[in-house]
Write an enzyme that holds these catalytic residues in place. Sequence first.
Site, PDB file in Angstrom:
ATOM      1  N   SER A  53       0.797  -1.224   0.000  1.00 55.83           N
ATOM      2  CA  SER A  53       0.000   0.000   0.000  1.00 55.83           C
ATOM      3  C   SER A  53       0.832   1.278   0.000  1.00 55.83           C
ATOM      4  O   SER A  53       0.316   2.348  -0.323  1.00 55.83           O
ATOM      5  CB  SER A  53      -0.943   0.015   1.209  1.00 55.83           C
ATOM      6  OG  SER A  53      -0.223   0.163   2.411  1.00 55.83           O
ATOM      7  N   LYS A 170       0.812   4.495   6.960  1.00 59.60           N
ATOM      8  CA  LYS A 170       0.366   5.299   5.820  1.00 59.60           C
ATOM      9  C   LYS A 170       1.015   6.681   5.923  1.00 59.60           C
ATOM     10  O   LYS A 170       1.675   7.012   6.896  1.00 59.60           O
ATOM     11  CB  LYS A 170      -1.166   5.479   5.824  1.00 59.60           C
ATOM     12  CG  LYS A 170      -1.981   4.197   5.915  1.00 59.60           C
ATOM     13  CD  LYS A 170      -1.928   3.371   4.652  1.00 59.60           C
ATOM     14  CE  LYS A 170      -2.748   2.085   4.819  1.00 59.60           C
ATOM     15  NZ  LYS A 170      -2.553   1.171   3.679  1.00 59.60           N
TER      16      LYS A 170
END
Length: 399
Positions: A53, A170
């Site tokens: 990701s 993230k």
Amino acid sequence: MNWKFWQKNKDTANPKKKKSKGREWTDAIIFAVVAATVIRVFFIEAYTIPTGSMERSLLVGDFLFVSKVNYGARIPMTPIAFPFAHHTMPLTGTKAYWDGVQWKYRRLPGLTNIKRNDVVVFNFPEGDTVALEQQDHNYYEMVRSLGWKAVNSQFTIVSRPVDKRENYIKRCIGIAGDVVSMKNGLVSVNGKPEKLKSTGQITYAVKFKTSEVNFSIFEGMGFDLQADITGLSQNTYEFTGTEPMMEQVRKLDFVESVQENTKPEGEQDLGVFPHDPARKWNVDNFGPITIPKKGWTVKLDSVTMPLYERSIRIYEGNKVEKVGKDWMINGQKADSYTFKMDYYWMQGDNRHNSLDSRFWGFVPEDHVVGKALFIWMSYNDKGSFFSKIRWSRLLKGIH
């Protein structure tokens, strides 16, 4: 009396008992466990990148050090736990903690606040409820897809404290008080477009002028032929890459066109936060959304509650009900709410292959674990032992 002589005889009569080898080893192990736990909780912790990701900023197989000092170490909220196990014991599969004792959220003073574009490790906000047999799946997504009764009758459902939820990593796109939106794959923060950094990537539709293409040329540009290039139709392929990589593709004389492969504005995806039928949002087009800030007061109505109800109810621990047209908070009618914590908006750099705030919303400050500092080891699964190591990534800082 000769004092020195008396003291010598006393020591001889009561000699100190020498520790056995077993006792010495036990003391050393206990000291090592305590010291390592203190370092891990309050200073620095190792972390592994499990998914793609964050590619190409962070790769699967990167091993990071995550600082607890930068944002201030979080005091353990579930203090009774097995050392070095997160939420599950490795062999037995049982809980690695006892949630009979829960401490309130507290954090030591840090060196800095979270800033936009920081790479942050945090506990998964929607990890409060888990289906044990399907831990790789988001419980709430399963409920939206299959229904509450089907999920709760088929699987073993457990709840987890904040600090025992899965760790995610993230990039912080927006901090508390920011207004974020996205149009045609481009994020805007407070009305200012923020292009992906050179290591961030999305998908592109690439059309060739001919079907006779030597794909090995793309390997030299950094593409993985199996992971990054997929056939769509005759002479048209989907490429996953960074903007600089795609600029090289555009320059090839056999390439007819290169277009960002984003969803059209107005196409609704109910898997996208806040899963509201009244909002026609998707992963490439959403917002604007105001990120809650401590002390910020929001009006409670049909427009705002889909965005903020979970934060008010789950993250800030209030009883929220709707009675007729009125909202009740802790049994009292309320037409507004003032937030008690700061929140953040996190997205992966691999924009079309990342489950992030676009799907589950805000990250509360009490879920923040630490700041990713640098890569101390990195390897892939190809070649011999030494060729597996990505030598160029060792001790590489994270930006």
